[in-house]
Design a protein around this motif. Structure first.
Motif, PDB file in Angstrom:
ATOM      1  N   VAL A   1     -41.512  42.632  61.398  1.00  0.00           N
ATOM      2  CA  VAL A   1     -41.047  43.129  60.085  1.00  0.00           C
ATOM      3  C   VAL A   1     -41.511  44.571  59.873  1.00  0.00           C
ATOM      4  O   VAL A   1     -40.790  45.402  59.311  1.00  0.00           O
ATOM      5  CB  VAL A   1     -41.500  42.209  58.926  1.00  0.00           C
ATOM      6  N   ALA A   2     -42.677  44.920  60.420  1.00  0.00           N
ATOM      7  CA  ALA A   2     -43.151  46.322  60.302  1.00  0.00           C
ATOM      8  C   ALA A   2     -42.226  47.233  61.091  1.00  0.00           C
ATOM      9  O   ALA A   2     -41.852  48.327  60.626  1.00  0.00           O
ATOM     10  CB  ALA A   2     -44.588  46.434  60.814  1.00  0.00           C
ATOM     11  N   ALA A   3     -41.799  46.776  62.269  1.00  0.00           N
ATOM     12  CA  ALA A   3     -40.883  47.575  63.103  1.00  0.00           C
ATOM     13  C   ALA A   3     -39.555  47.791  62.382  1.00  0.00           C
ATOM     14  O   ALA A   3     -39.053  48.913  62.271  1.00  0.00           O
ATOM     15  CB  ALA A   3     -40.656  46.875  64.442  1.00  0.00           C
ATOM     16  N   ILE A   4     -39.017  46.711  61.837  1.00  0.00           N
ATOM     17  CA  ILE A   4     -37.729  46.811  61.128  1.00  0.00           C
ATOM     18  C   ILE A   4     -37.868  47.730  59.912  1.00  0.00           C
ATOM     19  O   ILE A   4     -37.012  48.595  59.649  1.00  0.00           O
ATOM     20  CB  ILE A   4     -37.259  45.402  60.672  1.00  0.00           C
ATOM     21  N   ARG A   5     -38.952  47.584  59.173  1.00  0.00           N
ATOM     22  CA  ARG A   5     -39.168  48.420  57.975  1.00  0.00           C
ATOM     23  C   ARG A   5     -39.214  49.902  58.358  1.00  0.00           C
ATOM     24  O   ARG A   5     -38.603  50.748  57.713  1.00  0.00           O
ATOM     25  CB  ARG A   5     -40.472  48.022  57.277  1.00  0.00           C
ATOM     26  N   LEU A   6     -39.908  50.217  59.450  1.00  0.00           N
ATOM     27  CA  LEU A   6     -40.025  51.631  59.840  1.00  0.00           C
ATOM     28  C   LEU A   6     -38.671  52.176  60.304  1.00  0.00           C
ATOM     29  O   LEU A   6     -38.262  53.263  59.895  1.00  0.00           O
ATOM     30  CB  LEU A   6     -41.086  51.765  60.941  1.00  0.00           C
ATOM     31  N   ILE A   7     -37.957  51.417  61.116  1.00  0.00           N
ATOM     32  CA  ILE A   7     -36.634  51.876  61.571  1.00  0.00           C
ATOM     33  C   ILE A   7     -35.716  52.088  60.365  1.00  0.00           C
ATOM     34  O   ILE A   7     -35.003  53.084  60.263  1.00  0.00           O
ATOM     35  CB  ILE A   7     -36.009  50.852  62.544  1.00  0.00           C
ATOM     36  N   ALA A   8     -35.788  51.153  59.416  1.00  0.00           N
ATOM     37  CA  ALA A   8     -34.865  51.190  58.266  1.00  0.00           C
ATOM     38  C   ALA A   8     -35.237  52.247  57.241  1.00  0.00           C
ATOM     39  O   ALA A   8     -34.368  52.883  56.635  1.00  0.00           O
ATOM     40  CB  ALA A   8     -34.851  49.808  57.595  1.00  0.00           C
ATOM     41  N   LYS A   9     -36.540  52.496  57.063  1.00  0.00           N
ATOM     42  CA  LYS A   9     -36.963  53.370  55.967  1.00  0.00           C
ATOM     43  C   LYS A   9     -37.133  54.828  56.374  1.00  0.00           C
ATOM     44  O   LYS A   9     -37.139  55.722  55.518  1.00  0.00           O
ATOM     45  CB  LYS A   9     -38.255  52.836  55.338  1.00  0.00           C
ATOM     46  N   MET A  10     -37.260  55.102  57.659  1.00  0.00           N
ATOM     47  CA  MET A  10     -37.446  56.498  58.072  1.00  0.00           C
ATOM     48  C   MET A  10     -36.284  57.381  57.610  1.00  0.00           C
ATOM     49  O   MET A  10     -36.515  58.447  57.047  1.00  0.00           O
ATOM     50  CB  MET A  10     -37.646  56.589  59.584  1.00  0.00           C
ATOM     51  N   PRO A  11     -35.015  56.975  57.778  1.00  0.00           N
ATOM     52  CA  PRO A  11     -33.929  57.838  57.283  1.00  0.00           C
ATOM     53  C   PRO A  11     -34.035  58.073  55.774  1.00  0.00           C
ATOM     54  O   PRO A  11     -33.850  59.204  55.295  1.00  0.00           O
ATOM     55  CB  PRO A  11     -32.656  57.052  57.622  1.00  0.00           C
ATOM     56  N   THR A  12     -34.384  57.018  55.039  1.00  0.00           N
ATOM     57  CA  THR A  12     -34.501  57.146  53.582  1.00  0.00           C
ATOM     58  C   THR A  12     -35.598  58.138  53.219  1.00  0.00           C
ATOM     59  O   THR A  12     -35.401  59.034  52.401  1.00  0.00           O
ATOM     60  CB  THR A  12     -34.805  55.758  52.977  1.00  0.00           C
ATOM     61  N   ILE A  13     -36.742  58.012  53.881  1.00  0.00           N
ATOM     62  CA  ILE A  13     -37.890  58.888  53.567  1.00  0.00           C
ATOM     63  C   ILE A  13     -37.625  60.319  54.032  1.00  0.00           C
ATOM     64  O   ILE A  13     -37.909  61.286  53.310  1.00  0.00           O
ATOM     65  CB  ILE A  13     -39.183  58.320  54.185  1.00  0.00           C
ATOM     66  N   VAL A  14     -37.053  60.493  55.224  1.00  0.00           N
ATOM     67  CA  VAL A  14     -36.764  61.855  55.713  1.00  0.00           C
ATOM     68  C   VAL A  14     -35.771  62.540  54.770  1.00  0.00           C
ATOM     69  O   VAL A  14     -35.973  63.690  54.363  1.00  0.00           O
ATOM     70  CB  VAL A  14     -36.221  61.817  57.161  1.00  0.00           C
ATOM     71  N   ALA A  15     -34.757  61.812  54.350  1.00  0.00           N
ATOM     72  CA  ALA A  15     -33.777  62.391  53.409  1.00  0.00           C
ATOM     73  C   ALA A  15     -34.453  62.717  52.075  1.00  0.00           C
ATOM     74  O   ALA A  15     -34.162  63.753  51.449  1.00  0.00           O
ATOM     75  CB  ALA A  15     -32.612  61.424  53.200  1.00  0.00           C
ATOM     76  N   MET A  16     -35.390  61.867  51.666  1.00  0.00           N
ATOM     77  CA  MET A  16     -36.110  62.133  50.407  1.00  0.00           C
ATOM     78  C   MET A  16     -36.925  63.419  50.495  1.00  0.00           C
ATOM     79  O   MET A  16     -37.023  64.185  49.538  1.00  0.00           O
ATOM     80  CB  MET A  16     -37.023  60.934  50.060  1.00  0.00           C
ATOM     81  N   THR A  17     -37.503  63.694  51.676  1.00  0.00           N
ATOM     82  CA  THR A  17     -38.291  64.942  51.779  1.00  0.00           C
ATOM     83  C   THR A  17     -37.361  66.140  51.582  1.00  0.00           C
ATOM     84  O   THR A  17     -37.751  67.134  50.979  1.00  0.00           O
ATOM     85  CB  THR A  17     -38.989  65.074  53.157  1.00  0.00           C
ATOM     86  N   TYR A  18     -36.126  66.018  52.074  1.00  0.00           N
ATOM     87  CA  TYR A  18     -35.170  67.129  51.910  1.00  0.00           C
ATOM     88  C   TYR A  18     -34.747  67.269  50.449  1.00  0.00           C
ATOM     89  O   TYR A  18     -34.789  68.346  49.868  1.00  0.00           O
ATOM     90  CB  TYR A  18     -33.940  66.894  52.783  1.00  0.00           C
TER      91      TYR A  18
END
Ligand code: SDX
Length: 430
Positions: A161-178
């Motif tokens: 579940v940690a692996a899935i969360r990281l794969i799924a949330k990285m795009p969301t977080i990277v876009a949020m930084t922008y």
């Protein structure tokens, strides 16, 4: 069955034998784990020029041939025949998914694309002009503060579940930084879109109108993610493995990998390369910079050139150049000044005896900045996109390390060159 071979080593007249191990591809290794016990000496290999840190079955690189395989599949075939979600499944599970496995994998990932609403408050603590990688290190590390229920690395369900969360949330977080840097509202993920189309929606969409991703640009971004997904035991992956060897949770380990990737000698090279091309400005100045790159007294290096392993053309650079050309064509920018400058710089460098003799070729970072700029991604975000792509590689390698029965906490030794034993004198007598 390979025959047992040994390597003999003699030190001060004392000869010891070390077993030689062979893998399925690539160089054999001399197992020197008993070196200190048998000889009282350490091996010395700063930068790990000749050191294999682990066994791995994930990625194979042949630097002389310019070959890159993910789980045995050539990167050239994966980049053309698969999408990034298929490659994520392959790197994590060892096989390409069938239709059902692909559908289930996408469903699982889409189930975790949102971040906890409180996580958005972390952004308020950063200056708007903070480098996105600084924000990423902080926010990804903070994820471990939200998932206390799934941080037991010895629990396979928690690891998954940690692996899935990281794969799924990285795009969301990277876009949020922008979005944060732009002062625009964060965009929620859209699960009706593909992984890469959703990322572009979160980056470039606004609440004011529907964002319609350009399929050619989405495919280009998806290929960029595939090309950056994993790369054997590079510096940031080794950082993730070393952090994980202490039992640190996966979110903290990935944050450590992001921090390492940020360096201009590693993942920061694409940002540095674009800045270098902007500074060179015109083909007429290429010779001046080639001269500087060859000057031992000048710390300048040609960004996007050279590699610790590739002593031939980085296969990813070729695919990146093709992707770059496709995107520029689609956008009517085929005469893009920087692209023409980069191709001329590459042509001149590859004909120069210094670069030929030192086997310095363009690497994955040489063209990736140009294509990302054409996609509308700001320069400071390039390494964040690299981190987004490399998250699956870091996770796959972290999983492999955790599951390795031989794995121990990483704890190198040193050649001590400091002061020998001495006693503390009272301050009045120093
Ligand atoms: C990535 O490891 C990975 O797999 C990384 C990566 C991945 O996917 O994870 O592939 C991603 O990090 C790609 C590399 C991006 N970095 C850059 O483009 C920065 C510029 N490149 C250099 O900093 C350098 O080539 C490295 C860091 C990439 C590799 O360095 P090494 O293996 O330690 O080699 P080196 O620095 O010892 O170079 C060997 C010689 C040196 O000259 P000598 O001391 O032998 O006389 O080549 C020279 C260097 O000065 N050299 C360069 C050069 N790169 C090496 N000279 C000019 N320009 C360059 N770019």
């Amino acid at each position: 069955m390979t025959t047992q071979r040994n390597a003999s080593f003699t030190l001060d007249g004392n000869t010891v034998e070390f077993p030689v191990m062979g893998g399925t591809l690539g160089p054999d290794v001399v197992d020197i784990r008993a070196m200190y016990g048998k000889t009282g000496a350490f091996t010395f290999d700063p930068g790990f020029m000749s050191t294999a840190s682990c066994k791995s079955s994930i990625t194979y690189i042949d630097g002389d041939k310019g070959e890159l395989l993910y789980r045995g599949y050539p990167i050239e075939q994966l980049a053309v025949n698969c999408d990034f979600m298929e490659v994520c499944y392959l790197l994590k599970n060892g096989e390409l998914p069938n239709q059902d496995q692909y559908a289930e994998w996408n469903r699982k990932v889409k189930n975790h694309t949102m971040v906890h609403e409180q996580l958005t408050r972390f952004f308020q603590g950063f200056r708007r002009d903070a480098h996105p990688m600084a924000v990423l290190v902080g926010v990804v590390g903070a994820l471990s503060a939200f998932y206390h229920d799934s941080l037991d690395i010895n629990n396979p369900e928690h690891r998954l579940v940690a692996a899935i969360r990281l794969i799924a949330k990285m795009p969301t977080i990277v876009a949020m930084t922008y979005k944060y840097s732009m002062g625009q509202p964060f965009m929620y993920p859209r699960n009706d879109l593909s992984y890469s189309a959703n990322f572009m929606h979160m980056m470039f969409g606004t609440p004011c109108e529907e964002y319609k991703p350009n399929p050619v640009l989405v495919r280009a971004l998806d290929r960029i993610l595939i090309l950056h997904a994993d790369h054997e035991q590079n510096a940031s992956t080794s950082t993730v493995r070393l952090s994980g060897s202490s039992g640190a949770n996966p979110f903290a380990c990935i944050a450590a990998g992001i921090a390492c990737l940020w360096g201009p000698a590693h993942g920061g090279a694409n940002e540095a390369c674009l800045k270098m091309l902007e500074e060179i400005g015109d083909v007429s100045r290429v010779g001046e910079y080639i001269k500087r790159a060859k000057d031992k007294n000048d710390s300048f290096k040609l960004m996007g050139f050279g590699h610790r392993v590739y002593k031939n053309y980085d296969p990813r650079a070729k695919l990146m150049r093709e992707t770059c050309y496709e995107v520029l064509q689609e956008l009517g920018l085929q005469n893009d000044r920087l692209f023409k400058l980069a191709m001329e710089l590459e042509r001149i460098a590859l004909e120069d005896e210094y670069f030929v003799e030192k086997k310095l070729y363009p690497n994955v970072d040489f063209y990736s900045g140009i294509v990302q700029k054409a996609l509308g991604i700001p320069t400071q975000m390039f390494t964040g996109i690299f981190a987004l792509a490399r998250t699956i590689g870091w996770i796959a390698q972290w999983h492999e390390m955790i599951g390795d029965p031989e794995q121990k906490i990483g704890r190198p030794r040193q050649l001590y060159t400091g002061a020998t034993h001495r006693d503390v004198a009272p301050m009045a007598k120093r």
